[in-house]
Design a protein around this motif. Structure first.
Motif, PDB file in Angstrom:
ATOM      1  N   ARG A  47       0.739  -1.263  -0.012  1.00 16.64           N
ATOM      2  CA  ARG A  47       0.014   0.161   0.126  1.00 16.64           C
ATOM      3  C   ARG A  47       0.864   1.145  -0.166  1.00 16.64           C
ATOM      4  N   GLY A  48       2.161   1.127   0.216  1.00 22.65           N
ATOM      5  CA  GLY A  48       3.116   2.274   0.301  1.00 22.65           C
ATOM      6  C   GLY A  48       3.695   2.368  -1.036  1.00 22.65           C
ATOM      7  N   GLY A  49       3.558   1.362  -1.958  1.00 25.34           N
ATOM      8  CA  GLY A  49       4.340   1.616  -3.105  1.00 25.34           C
ATOM      9  C   GLY A  49       5.401   0.500  -3.358  1.00 25.34           C
ATOM     10  N   TYR A  50       5.969  -0.310  -2.441  1.00 25.65           N
ATOM     11  CA  TYR A  50       6.996  -1.081  -2.228  1.00 25.65           C
ATOM     12  C   TYR A  50       6.818  -2.216  -1.454  1.00 25.65           C
ATOM     13  N   VAL A  51       7.707  -3.438  -1.699  1.00 27.38           N
ATOM     14  CA  VAL A  51       8.001  -4.396  -0.449  1.00 27.38           C
ATOM     15  C   VAL A  51       9.480  -4.388  -0.581  1.00 27.38           C
ATOM     16  N   LEU A  52       9.883  -4.723   0.667  1.00 31.87           N
ATOM     17  CA  LEU A  52      11.141  -4.865   0.865  1.00 31.87           C
ATOM     18  C   LEU A  52      11.804  -6.403   1.046  1.00 31.87           C
ATOM     19  N   LEU A  53      12.467  -6.843   0.086  1.00 25.63           N
ATOM     20  CA  LEU A  53      12.928  -8.254   0.115  1.00 25.63           C
ATOM     21  C   LEU A  53      14.478  -8.267  -0.122  1.00 25.63           C
ATOM     22  N   GLY A  54      14.910  -8.812   1.054  1.00 32.15           N
ATOM     23  CA  GLY A  54      16.603  -8.785   1.437  1.00 32.15           C
ATOM     24  C   GLY A  54      17.249  -7.297   0.928  1.00 32.15           C
ATOM     25  N   ARG A  55      18.178  -7.392   0.072  1.00 27.67           N
ATOM     26  CA  ARG A  55      18.688  -6.054  -0.305  1.00 27.67           C
ATOM     27  C   ARG A  55      18.057  -5.245  -1.293  1.00 27.67           C
ATOM     28  N   ARG A  56      16.718  -5.746  -1.593  1.00 22.62           N
ATOM     29  CA  ARG A  56      16.179  -5.138  -2.974  1.00 22.62           C
ATOM     30  C   ARG A  56      14.967  -4.667  -2.350  1.00 22.62           C
ATOM     31  N   VAL A  57      14.466  -3.426  -3.184  1.00 21.33           N
ATOM     32  CA  VAL A  57      13.204  -2.910  -2.993  1.00 21.33           C
ATOM     33  C   VAL A  57      12.247  -3.197  -4.118  1.00 21.33           C
ATOM     34  N   VAL A  58      11.306  -4.045  -4.008  1.00 22.80           N
ATOM     35  CA  VAL A  58      10.279  -4.309  -5.198  1.00 22.80           C
ATOM     36  C   VAL A  58       9.199  -3.236  -5.180  1.00 22.80           C
ATOM     37  N   ARG A 169      25.747 -13.710  11.628  1.00 27.12           N
ATOM     38  CA  ARG A 169      26.337 -12.425  11.353  1.00 27.12           C
ATOM     39  C   ARG A 169      25.934 -12.028   9.781  1.00 27.12           C
ATOM     40  N   THR A 170      25.940 -13.202   8.802  1.00 26.64           N
ATOM     41  CA  THR A 170      25.203 -12.876   7.525  1.00 26.64           C
ATOM     42  C   THR A 170      23.979 -12.403   7.369  1.00 26.64           C
ATOM     43  N   VAL A 171      23.152 -12.748   8.266  1.00 24.89           N
ATOM     44  CA  VAL A 171      21.702 -12.163   8.309  1.00 24.89           C
ATOM     45  C   VAL A 171      21.661 -10.973   8.891  1.00 24.89           C
ATOM     46  N   VAL A 172      22.431 -10.653   9.837  1.00 22.73           N
ATOM     47  CA  VAL A 172      22.496  -9.228  10.421  1.00 22.73           C
ATOM     48  C   VAL A 172      23.193  -8.262   9.477  1.00 22.73           C
ATOM     49  N   ARG A 173      24.116  -8.654   8.520  1.00 25.39           N
ATOM     50  CA  ARG A 173      24.544  -7.635   7.706  1.00 25.39           C
ATOM     51  C   ARG A 173      23.525  -7.478   6.468  1.00 25.39           C
ATOM     52  N   LEU A 174      22.888  -8.676   6.282  1.00 25.92           N
ATOM     53  CA  LEU A 174      21.544  -8.458   5.327  1.00 25.92           C
ATOM     54  C   LEU A 174      20.531  -7.572   5.653  1.00 25.92           C
ATOM     55  N   LEU A 175      20.435  -7.818   6.678  1.00 22.67           N
ATOM     56  CA  LEU A 175      19.188  -7.056   7.303  1.00 22.67           C
ATOM     57  C   LEU A 175      19.657  -5.450   7.674  1.00 22.67           C
TER      58      LEU A 175
END
Length: 452
Positions: A47-58, A169-175
């Motif tokens: 509803r705000g115009g995007y969805v955040l998936l990992g490092r990418r904004v869709v 740690r990988t997930v922390v850096r991803l987020l």
């Protein structure tokens, strides 16, 4: 599942229901567990115009009938990026708690910013914790940038104290990267909306016009690339730099000066001398944090293996960005205490035979080091290395090490371990260092940013 989208496919756009199915099928084998219903579950930001998936904004667009759609190719790219991320479940980062529950942030027009640490803290501090996941359609968190964090969250209880929360740690850096990407995307979208006043989809009918609107709103909104840190803040005092207007936005444009991959989030600085070291990401900042029990007592945790063994050259170079530590060729007192227990007293730590094996032996209990006095009075400062939780019921004092002896041992080890760092350290020139030192205290802020 087949990667083919069965329905709802017009001009490169698919319905959010089809996007959910596509995301689930493409990420089913990823090392980082993915969440389901990322487009239709709670919370969804379509509803705000995007969805955040990992490092990418869709980006998402709304047709005249009120239905939301997303570009299929962007969903595939986000899934491929998540699938390429490896994860070591043993390399954990403490994400909290570091203090009281954070205050809520306002909800923006575009949606609620990720701020994933705060969201996890709020959910875990509610009755029922993560097991009572948001299945009631309420406003509680269901996923973080498409990641199902509950599957990989580790909670470690402490005797007589509140437990701690850990993620790989990988997930922390991803987020952290996802949070940075979302902030930059929203800032760019807001700027273009103000400049052009044509950021909303045109009032035409049909999915084909919606696709044109998506190309306007999404592809023309790039995020600024991170730039490497080149010592721009070298020699500056943190208390001055941190008060400059816009410093947070400036820090977020740098890549972390330690790992070089994640966006910087905070200015790491030396609490003893007051100098800025460099901008670092939350993951590296948390890794550096001494595991304080009290202001002068720390547990020698497992992450010190990385700090003083596997990645010693990187971290020693980082710590010596402080002119005070570099001039003295030493470390801040909590780090020097941890080094003394972890490295200098390693051979003194007793071992016990493994319970399930007649061959192996394991180090006794848990190492802890405390100190009296401080670095500004080295003649009275003594480090005491202790073994807690000995399997045989003993609590052994391994060593009492005077500060000056510990510092001298560190200088010798530094010259042998990282000669390049030792070559630019010392001699002990302290004419231009602050005369009033800040006391060494444990960080109790809810943000966990005032770290050593």
């Amino acid at each position: 599942m087949s990667e083919r989208v069965i329905g709802g496919h017009v001009a490169g756009l698919i319905t959010v229901g089809a996007a959910d199915a596509l995301w689930a099928g493409l990420t089913v084998g990823s090392a980082v567990p993915s969440a389901s219903a990322v487009f239709t579950g709670s919370p969804t930001l379509a509803r705000g115009g995007y969805v955040l998936l990992g490092r990418r904004v869709v980006a998402a667009v709304k047709a005249s009938g009120g239905a939301w759609s997303v570009p299929e190719m962007e969903v595939r790219r986000a899934a491929a990026e998540l699938g390429a991320v490896g994860m070591d479940c043993r390399d954990l980062v403490r994400i909290g708690p570091f203090g009281s529950a954070p205050a809520p942030h306002p909800v923006h027009d575009e949606g609620t910013l990720l701020r994933w640490r705060e969201r996890i803290a709020r959910e875990l501090q509610k009755p029922g914790g993560p097991e009572r996941a948001p299945r009631d359609g309420g406003h509680r968190l269901s996923h973080l940038a498409g990641v199902d964090w509950r599957q990989i969250l580790v909670e470690r209880p402490r005797m007589g104290m509140a437990g701690s929360w850990w993620l790989p740690r990988t997930v922390v850096r991803l987020l952290d990267t996802a949070e940075h990407t979302e902030t930059q995307w929203l800032h760019t979208a807001r700027t273009r909306r103000i400049d052009n006043a044509v950021i909303e989809p045109p009032p035409h009918d049909g999915q084909a016009q919606a696709a044109d609107a998506w190309r306007t709103t999404s592809q023309n909104l790039p995020t600024a690339p991170l730039r490497p840190y080149s010592g721009e803040l070298q020699g500056l005092v943190y208390s001055v730099v941190s008060r400059k207007p816009g410093i947070s936005r400036k820090v977020a444009r740098w890549a972390c000066a330690v790992c070089g991959t994640a966006p910087a989030a905070v200015l790491d600085h030396c609490h003893e001398h007051g100098y800025v070291r460099a901008p670092v990401c939350q993951s590296c900042n948390t890794q550096e944090r001494p595991d304080h029990l009290y202001s002068n007592d720390i547990r020698v945790a497992g992450h010190y293996t990385r700090l003083f063994d596997t990645d010693a050259a990187v971290w020693l170079r980082h710590w010596h960005r402080c002119p005070g530590c570099r001039a003295r060729a030493t470390l801040p007192l909590p780090h020097l205490a941890a080094w003394t227990a972890h490295v200098a007293c390693r051979t003194q730590r007793p071992t016990h035979r493994e319970a399930r094996s007649s061959r192996g032996r394991k180090p006794c209990g848990a190492l802890r080091v405390s100190w009296t006095g401080g670095h500004h009075a080295p003649h009275t400062c003594v480090l005491t290395v202790v073994v807690d939780f000995c399997p045989s019921g003993e609590h052994r004092v391994l060593a009492h090490v005077p500060y000056r002896e510990a510092a001298e041992q560190f200088r010798t080890w530094l010259a042998e371990t990282v000669p390049a760092v030792a070559a630019v350290a010392g001699p002990d020139r302290i004419d231009d260092l602050p005369t009033h030192f800040r006391p060494v205290i444990a960080d109790t802020s809810s943000e966990g940013q005032a770290l050593f």
